[in-house]
Design a protein around this motif. Structure first.
Motif, PDB file in Angstrom:
ATOM      1  N   ALA A   4       0.869  -1.188   0.000  1.00 14.40           N
ATOM      2  CA  ALA A   4       0.000   0.000   0.000  1.00 14.40           C
ATOM      3  C   ALA A   4       0.898   1.229   0.000  1.00 14.40           C
ATOM      4  N   PHE A   5       0.697   2.134  -0.969  1.00  8.47           N
ATOM      5  CA  PHE A   5       1.571   3.307  -1.100  1.00  8.47           C
ATOM      6  C   PHE A   5       0.740   4.603  -1.065  1.00  8.47           C
ATOM      7  N   PRO A   6       0.913   5.416   0.012  1.00  3.86           N
ATOM      8  CA  PRO A   6       0.203   6.711   0.060  1.00  3.86           C
ATOM      9  C   PRO A   6       0.939   7.726  -0.837  1.00  3.86           C
ATOM     10  N   SER A   7       0.314   8.098  -1.945  1.00  8.55           N
ATOM     11  CA  SER A   7       0.961   8.993  -2.910  1.00  8.55           C
ATOM     12  C   SER A   7       0.818  10.453  -2.486  1.00  8.55           C
ATOM     13  N   LYS A   8       1.565  11.331  -3.197  1.00  4.97           N
ATOM     14  CA  LYS A   8       1.514  12.770  -2.903  1.00  4.97           C
ATOM     15  C   LYS A   8       0.145  13.370  -3.239  1.00  4.97           C
ATOM     16  N   ASP A   9      -0.610  12.654  -4.131  1.00  7.16           N
ATOM     17  CA  ASP A   9      -1.929  13.200  -4.500  1.00  7.16           C
ATOM     18  C   ASP A   9      -3.008  12.898  -3.460  1.00  7.16           C
ATOM     19  N   GLY A  10      -2.586  12.331  -2.300  1.00  4.27           N
ATOM     20  CA  GLY A  10      -3.537  12.105  -1.206  1.00  4.27           C
ATOM     21  C   GLY A  10      -4.245  10.762  -1.268  1.00  4.27           C
ATOM     22  N   LYS A  11      -4.046   9.999  -2.325  1.00  3.67           N
ATOM     23  CA  LYS A  11      -4.712   8.698  -2.438  1.00  3.67           C
ATOM     24  C   LYS A  11      -3.726   7.580  -2.081  1.00  3.67           C
ATOM     25  N   THR A  12      -4.281   6.468  -1.577  1.00  2.00           N
ATOM     26  CA  THR A  12      -3.438   5.301  -1.275  1.00  2.00           C
ATOM     27  C   THR A  12      -3.631   4.270  -2.370  1.00  2.00           C
ATOM     28  N   TYR A  13      -2.532   3.896  -3.004  1.00  2.00           N
ATOM     29  CA  TYR A  13      -2.593   2.960  -4.130  1.00  2.00           C
ATOM     30  C   TYR A  13      -2.196   1.555  -3.689  1.00  2.00           C
ATOM     31  N   ARG A  14      -2.843   0.565  -4.305  1.00  2.00           N
ATOM     32  CA  ARG A  14      -2.452  -0.827  -4.078  1.00  2.00           C
ATOM     33  C   ARG A  14      -1.444  -1.198  -5.168  1.00  2.00           C
ATOM     34  N   MET A  15      -0.207  -1.462  -4.729  1.00  4.25           N
ATOM     35  CA  MET A  15       0.873  -1.798  -5.676  1.00  4.25           C
ATOM     36  C   MET A  15       1.129  -3.301  -5.641  1.00  4.25           C
ATOM     37  N   ASN A  16       0.954  -3.962  -6.773  1.00  7.00           N
ATOM     38  CA  ASN A  16       1.276  -5.392  -6.870  1.00  7.00           C
ATOM     39  C   ASN A  16       2.592  -5.546  -7.620  1.00  7.00           C
ATOM     40  N   LEU A  17       3.621  -5.962  -6.886  1.00  9.50           N
ATOM     41  CA  LEU A  17       4.954  -6.122  -7.485  1.00  9.50           C
ATOM     42  C   LEU A  17       5.214  -7.603  -7.751  1.00  9.50           C
ATOM     43  N   LEU A  18       5.693  -7.927  -8.953  1.00  6.64           N
ATOM     44  CA  LEU A  18       6.061  -9.312  -9.286  1.00  6.64           C
ATOM     45  C   LEU A  18       7.555  -9.347  -9.567  1.00  6.64           C
ATOM     46  N   ASP A  19       8.311  -9.926  -8.632  1.00 10.27           N
ATOM     47  CA  ASP A  19       9.754 -10.094  -8.840  1.00 10.27           C
ATOM     48  C   ASP A  19       9.938 -11.278  -9.777  1.00 10.27           C
ATOM     49  N   THR A  20      10.828 -11.187 -10.753  1.00 16.75           N
ATOM     50  CA  THR A  20      10.952 -12.263 -11.750  1.00 16.75           C
ATOM     51  C   THR A  20      12.361 -12.851 -11.769  1.00 16.75           C
ATOM     52  N   PRO A  21      12.495 -14.127 -12.205  1.00 17.94           N
ATOM     53  CA  PRO A  21      13.844 -14.690 -12.366  1.00 17.94           C
ATOM     54  C   PRO A  21      14.562 -13.959 -13.500  1.00 17.94           C
ATOM     55  N   GLY A  22      15.908 -13.914 -13.425  1.00 24.60           N
ATOM     56  CA  GLY A  22      16.645 -13.195 -14.464  1.00 24.60           C
ATOM     57  C   GLY A  22      17.282 -14.102 -15.493  1.00 24.60           C
ATOM     58  N   HIS A  23      17.354 -15.417 -15.192  1.00 23.72           N
ATOM     59  CA  HIS A  23      18.107 -16.300 -16.085  1.00 23.72           C
ATOM     60  C   HIS A  23      17.289 -16.745 -17.280  1.00 23.72           C
ATOM     61  N   VAL A  24      17.966 -16.930 -18.402  1.00 19.95           N
ATOM     62  CA  VAL A  24      17.316 -17.279 -19.663  1.00 19.95           C
ATOM     63  C   VAL A  24      16.540 -18.605 -19.580  1.00 19.95           C
ATOM     64  N   ASP A  25      16.970 -19.539 -18.696  1.00 17.68           N
ATOM     65  CA  ASP A  25      16.254 -20.813 -18.567  1.00 17.68           C
ATOM     66  C   ASP A  25      14.798 -20.605 -18.166  1.00 17.68           C
TER      67      ASP A  25
END
Length: 599
Positions: A64-85
């Protein structure tokens, strides 16, 4: 929370450009984790991931990220593998997002996988936010990175965000940029449930946990769902989001990223990229982009002690539950006993599976030489695919053999262009394109057989370029080649564990190399042992292990020479007889030494 306050984004980068460290800073800034739970590489749950500093499995997290515009955004982050396999996993994770943070190491600049990952993101029509990371390093060259962004990736330099995952510089600006530039999830005209599966893990007590992105509609506990790829229906037992631990929710709505638990017993029932829909009111067609994961590299895995076969069978079953990309079937070898023929996504995937067998299941295993799938056209107008040299038909039955080829993108300093071209030619490849990126680096595009880049190609590339070279590859179909099966005969007996499929021109040199190694590790016998490499019955290389000899004339002191001669003749006859009936038992240690040194 409406979809206009949701942002789904992924982090893509070359290996070791700081994805996981940046994720740690984002979790801290949004206070998703408490001070007590803080640790480095928080999203890397496996010991293996922490030790090697690589991401093997994707890890989603909701912030949950409270932005400067006064609204709280739901941020969904997907970390991914880096290898070509694991590029298919990366593409599925990107399909669950609307934006991607493209991470570039300020000291290293744009690398081969950076280019490949940008292409993946643009193919999915994602908004790409370039992020120049590690700006606190003394060797950081931000201006050069901006120049490379424009020249290589055609991304305007002024869009670049400057951050440091280590010190936390620019992290808040980064999240504000995500809010401003990444579009919210698109809204669908109907409320039919469509959810894309981008990963799954197995829990011993709860079964398969599917990681999903809900594209349209909603999903709640008690609802009956249908998997479109397998056509099976299940009842949902629990839904929730990751924070990064699993947090139960009443429902997952349009645009949400979370998990579903639905009494699924095996990960093979949950296909990565599959579409989940409502069983009563199903979607008419699946979401685009789904494909079955196909293994590319094959190797035999055997227990060092043959008594451990049943234990290995159990371990393989448990591993496959967690890793749907791993395939295996039982096979037996005259030399190594009972084991399994396993299919992997690539060499790193194979390394990880072997390491997990040793650590998590305490198994002492040995793997045979890795190989690939070949297509063989026979003279009777039929075609077969083979992944094991022992399946190769007789030479007179073969019309044509085709091997898998890959398109390799190699980024190297200008000074090394001659050496790398030489390496590509040595590996039976050809350079199809050379592109100058800036005053110091060039990008070569080459087509090579997959079998040739499996073992030492990347290692040799790194040593030639003193670590500055990088490569990425994609599969490019099959092509005909002059391939042969090479057998190793020890005292006239073929040993299947050392059989390989090689190019005819390389058969002699590889045969000599293997025969030399075998000569060093096989113990001496009382008769001469011949080690021969043969192709279609023709011997291409040979080494001999000299016989141990007892001094039968030691007891003769002086006297007639004929007595000594008689004893020596008798010994000679005995050795002749022994050679015709004697067998060479190759100790297990010899197999282990040779197979390890050819890896």
């Amino acid at each position: 929370m409406g979809t206009e306050l949701t942002r789904n984004f992924s982090i893509i980068a070359h290996i070791d450009h700081g994805k996981t460290t940046l994720s740690d800073r984002l979790l801290e800034l949004t206070q998703t984790i408490s001070e007590r739970e803080k640790q480095d590489q928080l999203l890397d749950s496996m010991d293996l991931e922490r030790e090697r500093g690589i991401t093997i499995k994707s890890h989603p997290v909701t912030m949950a990220f409270p932005s400067k515009d006064g609204k709280t955004y739901r941020m969904n982050l997907l970390d991914t593998p880096g290898h070509v396999d694991f590029s298919y996993e990366v593409s599925r994770s990107l399909a669950a997002c609307e934006g991607a943070l493209l991470l570039i190491d300020a000291a290293q600049g744009v690398e081969a996988q950076t280019v490949a990952n940008v292409q993946l993101a643009l193919n999915q029509n994602l908004t790409v936010l370039p992020v120049i990371n590690k700006i606190d390093l003394p060797s950081a060259d931000v201006d050069k990175c901006k120049q490379q962004l424009e020249d290589i990736l055609a991304i305007p330099a002024e869009e670049a965000l400057l951050t440091s995952g280590k010190t936390g510089i620019g992290i808040e600006d980064l999240l504000e940029a995500v809010v401003e530039r990444v579009p919210p999830p698109k809204e669908w005209d109907d409320d039919i449930l469509r959810a894309s599966v981008f990963d799954s893990v197995f829990d011993t007590y709860r079964g398969v946990i599917s990681y999903v992105r809900v594209m349209s509609g909603s999903i709640a506990r008690g609802q009956r769902i249908k998997m479109l790829a397998t056509n099976k229906t299940y009842e949902v037992k629990e839904v929730g989001v990751f924070t990064p631990k699993m947090l139960k929710q009443d429902a997952l709505n349009e645009g949400d990223v979370g998990y579903i638990i639905a009494n699924v017993k095996s990960t093979s029932d949950v296909k990565i990229g599959d579409t989940i829909t409502d069983s009563i009111k199903p979607a008419s067609e699946p979401l685009p982009g789904f494909k079955e994961i196909q293994p590319m590299v094959f190797a035999g895995i055997y227990p060092v002690t043959t008594d451990d076969f049943e234990q290995l069978k159990l371990a393989m079953g448990k591993l496959q539950i967690n890793d749907a990309a791993l395939s295996y079937q039982a096979e037996s070898s005259a030399a190594l006993g009972f084991g399994f023929r396993c299919g992997f996504l690539g060499l790193l995937h194979m390394e990880i599976v072997l390491e997990r067998l040793r650590r998590e299941f305490d198994m002492d295993v040995i793997s045979t030489h890795p190989g690939v799938i070949y297509e063989v056209d026979l003279t009777n107008k039929t075609s077969i695919t083979i992944d094991n040299p022992t399946q190769m038909p007789e030479p007179q039955e073969i019309e044509e053999i085709r091997e898998p080829v890959v398109k390799v993108f190699i980024l190297i300093p200008n000074d090394n262009i001659g050496d790398v071209m030489q390496l590509v030619m040595e590996k039976r490849g050809e350079v199809v394109n050379t592109e100058t990126l800036d005053d110091t680096r060039v990008m070569l595009t080459a087509v090579l057989p997959l079998n040739e880049i499996l073992i030492d190609f990347n290692d040799r590339l790194k040593s030639m370029t003193r670590g500055y070279g990088s490569m990425d590859y994609e599969h490019d179909g099959y092509r005909a080649a002059n391939l042969v099966k090479m057998d190793m005969n020890i005292s006239g007996e073929p040993v299947d564990a050392f059989s390989t499929i090689v190019h005819r021109e390389k058969a002699e040199s590889y045969g000599r190399q293997l025969a030399k190694k075998l000569r060093e590790v096989i113990p001496r016998q009382l008769f001469v042992v011949a080690i021969q490499a043969s192709v279609g019955g023709k011997i291409v290389a040979r080494e001999s292990i000299s016989a141990m000899r007892k001094n039968v004339t030691a007891k003769c002191y002086g006297g007639d020479i004929s007595r000594k001669r008689k004893l020596l003749e008798k010994q000679k006859e005995g050795k002749k007889k022994m050679k015709s009936i004697g067998r060479v038992n190759i100790p297990q240690e010899a197999f282990i030494q040779v197979l390890k040194s050819t890896d």
